[in-house]
Design an enzyme around this catalytic site. Structure first.
Site, mmCIF file in Angstrom:
data_model
loop_
_atom_site.group_PDB
_atom_site.id
_atom_site.type_symbol
_atom_site.label_atom_id
_atom_site.label_comp_id
_atom_site.label_asym_id
_atom_site.label_seq_id
_atom_site.Cartn_x
_atom_site.Cartn_y
_atom_site.Cartn_z
ATOM 1 N N LEU A 1 7.014 -2.314 -4.300
ATOM 2 C CA LEU A 1 6.186 -1.131 -4.573
ATOM 3 C C LEU A 1 5.245 -0.787 -3.412
ATOM 4 O O LEU A 1 4.591 0.251 -3.445
ATOM 5 C CB LEU A 1 5.390 -1.324 -5.869
ATOM 6 N N ARG A 2 5.155 -1.684 -2.421
ATOM 7 C CA ARG A 2 4.468 -1.451 -1.135
ATOM 8 C C ARG A 2 2.945 -1.346 -1.206
ATOM 9 O O ARG A 2 2.284 -1.456 -0.182
ATOM 10 C CB ARG A 2 5.023 -0.197 -0.444
ATOM 11 N N ASN B 1 5.173 -8.967 -0.610
ATOM 12 C CA ASN B 1 5.015 -8.675 0.823
ATOM 13 C C ASN B 1 4.324 -7.338 1.052
ATOM 14 O O ASN B 1 4.867 -6.397 1.640
ATOM 15 C CB ASN B 1 6.358 -8.733 1.553
ATOM 16 N N ASP C 1 16.219 -4.844 -5.610
ATOM 17 C CA ASP C 1 15.634 -5.006 -4.279
ATOM 18 C C ASP C 1 15.253 -3.638 -3.704
ATOM 19 O O ASP C 1 15.468 -3.345 -2.525
ATOM 20 C CB ASP C 1 16.580 -5.744 -3.335
#
Length: 428
Positions: free
Chosen positions: A59-60, A90, A303
């Protein structure tokens, strides 16, 4: 909350039935149901599934909101039939503390389009040197149960062992990105005939398989749970099959794109096909399909890896790795698994809802479509077939490998605890 009557839906692909939703739960399933004042959805033979659960989503947010946010990512999830997603660690900063995972969890609650369960990092900063605050993340409001350095491999065997020992204490699971770093230095695509002809750095299958072999043995030694992210080779399938035959507590996932696409597409040098792990051979694709059908591979996980235009619209070597997948996953699974006869719709519900919810301990998700269960549901027009148009995506990014490709199936409705998040293909 108003009542909703779904009329004539094929529950898990079976005979048409009516499903009555009231107060966020399924009140009844049967023939010729009626409810005064209920909103009626004419399913017309569409397939009704439990809301999908994705154990592997990027989802950043925080840090890369130019690619995706929790809001845009969960809107994409609802469009694809998902009611629960697990957000990888990440981010910037990395989700390696209770504070960051709670931030992601609260953003998911605020979005209202699907539940968001953060995945905690295994190591501090994803650097592979020191265990992150696994216990604190588990005890936080986010209640983290899955830990992964995805994007990087936990390559140190001692660190991996310690992580497996730690999560065993509270029933957690370590999800491994299986990539031996020394074997993939400078790698650009699958190592094989195509990489040799194109002169691109090869990514050997053994770089994945060697890590999986090590980690299933570590899990057996410790007596803990390990989950293999985005398994991509025929050899990896055989290792997981062997581990399960020994009673090792291992689960594995495959992505939709590894079920459909091969490394032959890299001949175009289009960076939309650049992904980690790389697209493999036709033999690998067939082995993955068979393994998903026979249960060796437990689940499908997207992913979903959004990137802004500039990170993909460049030369191959400079391009970022990854593809968006939330809005096309079910269509790809229909094409590769259902339309080929390898799975029925009950099998799809198992691989895309029941089992991922069980692995991730997603309370209230992955439940049967029956009276008294939470009304987390998705309705699919399986007869639809049309080209993929990323311009209509809810995701902030457009890096799909399927642009212009005809795929079957279209999600028309999604309900999260009885509340419609998608109606007639449009977000509410």
């Amino acid at each position: 909350m108003s009542k909703t009557l779904i009329r004539g839906a094929k529950v898990l692909g079976g005979e048409p039935q009516d499903v009555l939703i009231d107060g966020g739960v399924v009140e009844a399933v049967g023939q010729d149901l009626s409810a005064e004042g209920a909103e009626v959805v004419e399913a017309g033979g569409k397939v009704l599934l439990p809301g999908l659960v994705d154990l592997h989503t990027h989802l950043r947010e925080p840090g890369r909101e130019d690619s995706e946010t929790v809001l845009t990512g969960t809107r994409a999830a609802a469009s694809g039939g998902y009611t629960n997603v697990f957000a990888m660690a990440n981010t910037f900063p990395v989700a390696d503390t209770a504070g960051v995972v709670e931030q992601v969890w609260r953003l998911g609650q605020e979005s209202g389009y699907c539940d968001v369960q953060p995945i905690g990092a295994v190591t501090v900063g994803l650097e592979g040197a020191k265990l992150a605050e696994l216990g604190a993340m588990h005890e936080s409001a986010a209640g983290v149960t899955v830990f992964s350095d995805d994007g990087k491999c936990v390559h140190d065997a001692v660190i991996m062992r310690r992580a497996l020992e730690y999560v065993k204490a509270f029933g957690g699971v370590v999800a491994q990105h299986a990539q031996e770093p020394r074997l993939t230095e400078g790698a650009q695509m699958n190592e094989g005939v195509v990489s040799a002809e194109l002169g691109l750095g090869g990514w050997p299958a053994v770089a994945e398989e060697s890590v999986i072999a090590r980690d299933v043995l570590l899990a057996e030694h410790v007596g803990s749970r390990v989950h293999i992210c985005h398994l991509s080779t025929a050899g990896s399938v055989e290792i997981v099959r062997w581990a399960k035959s020994r009673g090792i507590d291992v689960t594995a996932e495959v992505t939709p794109h590894h079920l459909l696409l091969t490394d032959e597409l890299v001949r175009s040098y289009n960076p939309v096909y650049k992904v980690n792990p790389p697209l493999r051979t036709e033999r690998d694709v067939m082995a993955l399909r068979e393994a998903l059908a026979d249960g060796t591979i437990d689940i499908v996980a997207t992913d979903h890896a959004p990137h802004p235009h500039e990170d993909k619209d460049c030369e191959w070597a400079a391009a970022a790795m990854g593809m968006v997948g939330l809005e096309t996953a079910l269509s790809v699974v229909q094409e590769t698994m259902v339309d080929t006869g390898l799975l029925d719709w009950a099998g799809v519900a198992d691989r895309m809802s029941f089992k991922p919810a069980k692995i991730g301990q997603a309370t209230g998700h992955g439940r049967p479509v029956s009276a008294g269960e939470p009304a987390n549901l998705t309705l699919v027009d399986t007869e639809y077939r049309g080209p993929v148009d990323p311009a209509g995506f809810a995701s902030r990014s457009r890096n799909t490998p399927y642009e212009g490709r005809e795929l079957p199936g279209r999600v028309t409705h999604t309900w999260l605890r009885g509340k419609a998040t998608l109606v007639d293909g449009k977000l509410t």
